[in-house]
Design a protein around this motif. Structure first.
Motif, PDB file in Angstrom:
ATOM      1  N   ALA A  52       1.124  -1.390   0.549  1.00 23.53           N
ATOM      2  CA  ALA A  52       0.384  -0.130  -0.017  1.00 23.53           C
ATOM      3  C   ALA A  52       0.548   1.768  -0.037  1.00 23.53           C
ATOM      4  O   ALA A  52       1.782   1.615   0.919  1.00 23.53           O
ATOM      5  CB  ALA A  52      -0.848  -0.099   1.282  1.00 23.53           C
ATOM      6  N   PRO A  53       0.421   2.493  -0.888  1.00 18.16           N
ATOM      7  CA  PRO A  53       2.138   3.365  -0.923  1.00 18.16           C
ATOM      8  C   PRO A  53       1.164   4.106  -0.136  1.00 18.16           C
ATOM      9  O   PRO A  53       0.400   4.596   0.376  1.00 18.16           O
ATOM     10  CB  PRO A  53       1.354   4.400  -2.237  1.00 18.16           C
ATOM     11  CG  PRO A  53      -0.509   3.785  -3.101  1.00 18.16           C
ATOM     12  CD  PRO A  53      -0.378   2.002  -1.867  1.00 18.16           C
ATOM     13  N   ARG A  54       1.415   5.504   0.908  1.00 20.85           N
ATOM     14  CA  ARG A  54       1.733   6.424   1.117  1.00 20.85           C
ATOM     15  C   ARG A  54       1.640   7.889   0.774  1.00 20.85           C
ATOM     16  O   ARG A  54       2.772   7.713  -0.021  1.00 20.85           O
ATOM     17  CB  ARG A  54       2.459   5.822   2.568  1.00 20.85           C
ATOM     18  CG  ARG A  54       2.222   4.564   3.234  1.00 20.85           C
ATOM     19  CD  ARG A  54       3.327   5.188   4.717  1.00 20.85           C
ATOM     20  NE  ARG A  54       3.462   4.250   5.108  1.00 20.85           N
ATOM     21  CZ  ARG A  54       3.599   3.729   6.475  1.00 20.85           C
ATOM     22  NH1 ARG A  54       4.385   4.106   7.287  1.00 20.85           N
ATOM     23  NH2 ARG A  54       3.128   2.697   6.978  1.00 20.85           N
ATOM     24  N   LEU A 110       3.277  12.717 -12.390  1.00 20.88           N
ATOM     25  CA  LEU A 110       2.892  12.467 -11.653  1.00 20.88           C
ATOM     26  C   LEU A 110       3.621  11.530 -10.293  1.00 20.88           C
ATOM     27  O   LEU A 110       4.555  11.272 -10.445  1.00 20.88           O
ATOM     28  CB  LEU A 110       1.533  11.415 -12.004  1.00 20.88           C
ATOM     29  CG  LEU A 110       0.787  12.476 -13.287  1.00 20.88           C
ATOM     30  CD1 LEU A 110      -0.264  11.189 -13.469  1.00 20.88           C
ATOM     31  CD2 LEU A 110       0.316  13.634 -12.167  1.00 20.88           C
ATOM     32  N   THR A 111       2.854  11.244  -9.173  1.00 27.79           N
ATOM     33  CA  THR A 111       3.309  10.871  -8.345  1.00 27.79           C
ATOM     34  C   THR A 111       2.672   9.682  -7.853  1.00 27.79           C
ATOM     35  O   THR A 111       3.063   8.343  -6.912  1.00 27.79           O
ATOM     36  CB  THR A 111       4.057  11.905  -6.637  1.00 27.79           C
ATOM     37  OG1 THR A 111       2.650  12.590  -6.249  1.00 27.79           O
ATOM     38  CG2 THR A 111       4.419  12.578  -6.923  1.00 27.79           C
ATOM     39  N   MET A 149      -3.809   0.910 -14.743  1.00 29.01           N
ATOM     40  CA  MET A 149      -3.616   2.087 -14.335  1.00 29.01           C
ATOM     41  C   MET A 149      -1.725   2.095 -13.752  1.00 29.01           C
ATOM     42  O   MET A 149      -1.163   2.845 -14.164  1.00 29.01           O
ATOM     43  CB  MET A 149      -4.158   3.091 -14.071  1.00 29.01           C
ATOM     44  CG  MET A 149      -2.968   4.449 -14.011  1.00 29.01           C
ATOM     45  SD  MET A 149      -4.842   5.855 -13.185  1.00 29.01           S
ATOM     46  CE  MET A 149      -5.638   5.292 -14.532  1.00 29.01           C
ATOM     47  N   ARG A 150      -1.344   1.028 -13.155  1.00 28.12           N
ATOM     48  CA  ARG A 150      -0.292   0.351 -12.258  1.00 28.12           C
ATOM     49  C   ARG A 150       0.958   0.694 -13.089  1.00 28.12           C
ATOM     50  O   ARG A 150       2.027   0.915 -12.662  1.00 28.12           O
ATOM     51  CB  ARG A 150      -0.433   0.345 -10.966  1.00 28.12           C
ATOM     52  CG  ARG A 150       0.407  -0.725 -10.357  1.00 28.12           C
ATOM     53  CD  ARG A 150       0.899   0.920  -9.924  1.00 28.12           C
ATOM     54  NE  ARG A 150       1.878   0.520  -8.964  1.00 28.12           N
ATOM     55  CZ  ARG A 150       4.040   0.079  -9.485  1.00 28.12           C
ATOM     56  NH1 ARG A 150       3.843   0.759 -10.694  1.00 28.12           N
ATOM     57  NH2 ARG A 150       4.095   0.359  -8.373  1.00 28.12           N
ATOM     58  N   ASN A 191       3.039   3.342 -14.727  1.00 32.05           N
ATOM     59  CA  ASN A 191       4.218   2.862 -13.169  1.00 32.05           C
ATOM     60  C   ASN A 191       4.230   3.833 -12.463  1.00 32.05           C
ATOM     61  O   ASN A 191       5.290   4.055 -12.092  1.00 32.05           O
ATOM     62  CB  ASN A 191       5.783   3.243 -14.362  1.00 32.05           C
ATOM     63  CG  ASN A 191       6.551   2.159 -12.909  1.00 32.05           C
ATOM     64  OD1 ASN A 191       6.248   1.425 -12.337  1.00 32.05           O
ATOM     65  ND2 ASN A 191       7.776   2.995 -13.539  1.00 32.05           N
ATOM     66  N   LYS A 192       2.837   4.773 -11.470  1.00 33.91           N
ATOM     67  CA  LYS A 192       2.693   4.869 -10.622  1.00 33.91           C
ATOM     68  C   LYS A 192       1.062   4.474  -9.830  1.00 33.91           C
ATOM     69  O   LYS A 192       0.657   4.111 -10.152  1.00 33.91           O
ATOM     70  CB  LYS A 192       2.206   6.416 -11.101  1.00 33.91           C
ATOM     71  CG  LYS A 192       3.253   7.411 -11.554  1.00 33.91           C
ATOM     72  CD  LYS A 192       4.477   7.672 -10.378  1.00 33.91           C
ATOM     73  CE  LYS A 192       6.175   8.458 -11.542  1.00 33.91           C
ATOM     74  NZ  LYS A 192       6.877   7.907 -10.801  1.00 33.91           N
ATOM     75  N   PRO A 193       1.613   4.056  -8.321  1.00 33.09           N
ATOM     76  CA  PRO A 193       0.767   4.117  -7.509  1.00 33.09           C
ATOM     77  C   PRO A 193      -0.765   4.822  -7.547  1.00 33.09           C
ATOM     78  O   PRO A 193      -1.037   5.258  -7.407  1.00 33.09           O
ATOM     79  CB  PRO A 193       1.020   3.905  -6.749  1.00 33.09           C
ATOM     80  CG  PRO A 193       1.937   5.217  -6.393  1.00 33.09           C
ATOM     81  CD  PRO A 193       3.028   4.953  -8.104  1.00 33.09           C
ATOM     82  N   ILE A 194      -1.878   3.511  -7.189  1.00 30.12           N
ATOM     83  CA  ILE A 194      -2.827   3.758  -6.870  1.00 30.12           C
ATOM     84  C   ILE A 194      -2.662   3.974  -5.668  1.00 30.12           C
ATOM     85  O   ILE A 194      -2.707   3.703  -4.585  1.00 30.12           O
ATOM     86  CB  ILE A 194      -3.927   3.178  -7.463  1.00 30.12           C
ATOM     87  CG1 ILE A 194      -4.215   2.668  -8.926  1.00 30.12           C
ATOM     88  CG2 ILE A 194      -5.558   3.253  -6.813  1.00 30.12           C
ATOM     89  CD1 ILE A 194      -5.281   1.925  -9.565  1.00 30.12           C
TER      90      ILE A 194
END
Length: 445
Positions: free
Chosen positions: A90-92, A241-242, A261-262, A266-269
């Motif tokens: 899980a991204p923060r 984008l981040t 999308m991920r 190559n950017k996290p949801i």
């Protein structure tokens, strides 16, 4: 959003588990069906191909072919690869460093950007932060007023901007105001267009250069499918984008955008918008979503929602009332309110493992209006009636029905169900005393 995909994958895995021993032919056939299910769910064809290739490599290896439960092993591999496809851990949010931290929300018009800004502000407020909302979409006065209204609703300050003001200068002024007033997060609700265009990107690039945001988050509408992936690519090329916030995932979209999308961008949801209410924003957990897609439920998210919705002191008081057998209609109403705070019933049902596998359960559509109707009936009672429902005779039932806008039969049904609930609780308490149990869950969980 993933119901159709879940159904198709469930049928594939059920067929796999029916084989006592899997062969290469069985696995290849199953993977063809999985690939078709992904493509029908609007997953990007390159993503689907890579995903299937990774599963095939593991499924045809020793871990499956020599397993005592090969069907279960394939399901586990699909779950692991699906979680990896969605991002793994899980991204923060990046909230460290110099304060105030700027978070820039970008996206097309109609993606839910302004509402998402308010949702994110409420989320940060609950985390102990002091966010400041800044409407930078000066071309749309309605968007400015909407953000002020939402900010007032959640108790978050909103920077007072004016229509036709220069967006870059406005973002800079909002940052200065955040510093002066002691806010530690600045949320920039930027302008959107119906389509990606050069002037919009130039404006967003100028804001990025001036403010230096720690996060540039794309707000993307899951209902637009692969178009959302193409939009994400355009924004990412211009702004780097981040992360992504995917909105309207509670709708009937096919789910391909979330799965594609991920990998493509190559950017996290980072978050999912799961409803219209301002607290309907979930941190994105790839492994949990993978479990939901495969019909395994999501107990951890369900527990977190319960912890947010149920007050510990109220739970202790409820436990005391249950033990003393003084649970009333007013307590029942309060519990219904707590359950409604957790989210929609169909979402909650989807988080319970195995519930979707019970025959006939998928065809059951929870009626959210029924909870509203029950609460209206209880609200139409006097305090004495709520404390002791035995007082409610025929004439009072007619009065309650008239006051709540329902039929007398609806009142009768509620009182009958409540009486049955009291009997059931009494039996549970007696069984708990005999078995030495000393704890009770809040009613409704």
């Amino acid at each position: 959003m993933f119901d159709r995909l879940s159904d198709k994958l469930g049928k594939v895995f059920k067929k796999l588990k029916g084989h006592g021993k899997l062969t290469e032919a069985n696995i290849q056939e199953a993977l063809r069906e999985v690939r078709l299910a992904l493509l029908e769910a609007d997953v990007h064809y390159k993503v689907a191909k890579t995903f299937i290739d990774r599963i095939r490599e593991r499924a045809l290896g020793q871990e499956v072919m020599t397993s005592l439960t090969p069907g279960q092993q394939v399901v586990k591999i699909v779950h692991d690869e699906l979680a990896a496809l969605l991002g793994g851990e899980a991204p923060r949010l990046e909230l460290g460093g110099k304060t105030p931290v700027a978070l820039m929300l970008v996206g097309l018009q109609g993606s839910g950007k302004t509402t998402t800004a308010a949702k994110l502000a409420l989320y940060l407020k609950k985390q102990g932060r002091q966010p400041l909302l800044a409407p930078v979409d000066t071309q749309r006065p309605a968007a400015i007023e909407q953000l002020h209204r939402l900010g007032a609703e959640i108790g978050v300050d909103v920077y007072r901007s004016q229509p036709q003001q220069n967006p870059v200068a406005l973002a800079s002024e909002a940052m200065a105001a955040a510093v002066a007033k002691g806010h530690d997060v600045l949320l920039l609700d930027t302008a959107g267009r119906l389509h990606v265009d050069a002037p919009l990107m130039a404006e967003l690039q100028a804001i990025k250069a001036d403010v230096g945001p720690a996060e540039i988050l794309l707000v993307a509408d899951a209902m637009t499918g692969q178009d959302a992936v193409a939009v994400a690519q355009n924004f990412h090329e211009a702004l780097d984008l981040t992360g992504v916030i995917l909105t309207k995932v509670e709708g009937d979209a096919r789910g391909g955008a979330a799965l594609s999308m991920r990998t493509v961008v190559n950017k996290p949801i980072k978050f999912l918008g799961v409803g219209e209410k301002l607290d309907a924003l979930e941190v994105f957990h790839p492994d949990r979503l993978a479990s939901r897609i495969l019909g395994m439920g999501d107990v951890l998210t369900l527990i977190e929602k319960a912890q947010d919705a149920f007050d510990a002191d109220q739970a202790k008081e409820l436990e005391r009332k249950l033990r003393k057998e003084t649970f009333t209609l007013e307590d029942f109403r309060d519990q219904l309110r707590q359950v409604r705070k957790m989210g929609s019933l169909d979402q909650l049902m989807g988080m319970i493992p195995g519930l979707n596998k019970i025959k006939g359960m998928k065809d059951m559509q929870p009626d959210e209006k029924e909870l509203v109707r029950i609460e209206a009936i209880i609200n139409s009672m006097t305090p004495a009636e709520r404390a002791n429902h035995v007082l409610i005779d025929g004439s009072r039932r007619r009065r309650i029905a008239k006051g709540s806008g329902v039929e007398v039969q609806d009142v009768n049904r509620l009182l009958k169900n409540f009486a049955m609930t009291q009997k059931m609780m009494k039996k549970m308490i007696q069984a708990g005393k005999k078995g030495g149990k000393r704890r009770f869950l809040p009613f409704g969980l």
